[in-house]
Design a protein around this motif. Structure first.
Motif, short mmCIF file in Angstrom:
data_model
loop_
_atom_site.label_atom_id
_atom_site.label_comp_id
_atom_site.label_asym_id
_atom_site.label_seq_id
_atom_site.Cartn_x
_atom_site.Cartn_y
_atom_site.Cartn_z
N ASP A 86 -1.51 -11.88 -15.02
CA ASP A 86 -2.61 -12.57 -14.33
C ASP A 86 -2.09 -13.23 -13.06
OD1 ASP A 86 -4.68 -14.20 -13.48
OD2 ASP A 86 -4.95 -15.20 -15.42
N SER A 87 -2.33 -12.59 -11.92
CA SER A 87 -1.79 -13.10 -10.65
C SER A 87 -2.41 -14.43 -10.23
CB SER A 87 -1.97 -12.07 -9.54
OG SER A 87 -3.35 -11.82 -9.33
N LYS B 46 0.43 -21.17 -12.10
CA LYS B 46 1.82 -21.13 -12.60
C LYS B 46 2.58 -22.45 -12.50
CE LYS B 46 2.40 -16.19 -11.86
NZ LYS B 46 1.07 -15.78 -11.55
#
Length: 75
Positions: A34-35, A39
């Motif tokens: 999942d880009s 993050k």
């Protein structure tokens, strides 16, 4: 409050397994792909909203809740 600089994503990636044997490992495998996953986040609400609105791969938010609990307990 998170006690160190490790993001949830960084912790989650330690659970990746090419042959996922549980929901958290499958979650980790899918989050890796999942880009848009936040993050760098350490924030439960930010991650929860993202997953609820953008993630078709997480079948149940209970999986995220369980992963979050393990993340906090590891600190």
């Amino acid at each position: 409050m998170i006690k160190n600089d490790r993001s949830f994503y960084d912790w989650l990636m330690t659970n990746r397994n090419t042959i996922a044997t549980d929901d958290i490992q499958q979650f980790a495998n899918n989050a890796f792909l999942d880009s848009g996953f936040p993050k760098q986040s350490h924030d439960f609400e930010e991650l929860s909203v993202y997953l609820e609105e953008n993630s078709a791969y997480l079948i149940s938010m209970t999986t995220f809740d369980n992963a979050w609990e393990q993340y906090l307990n590891q600190k």
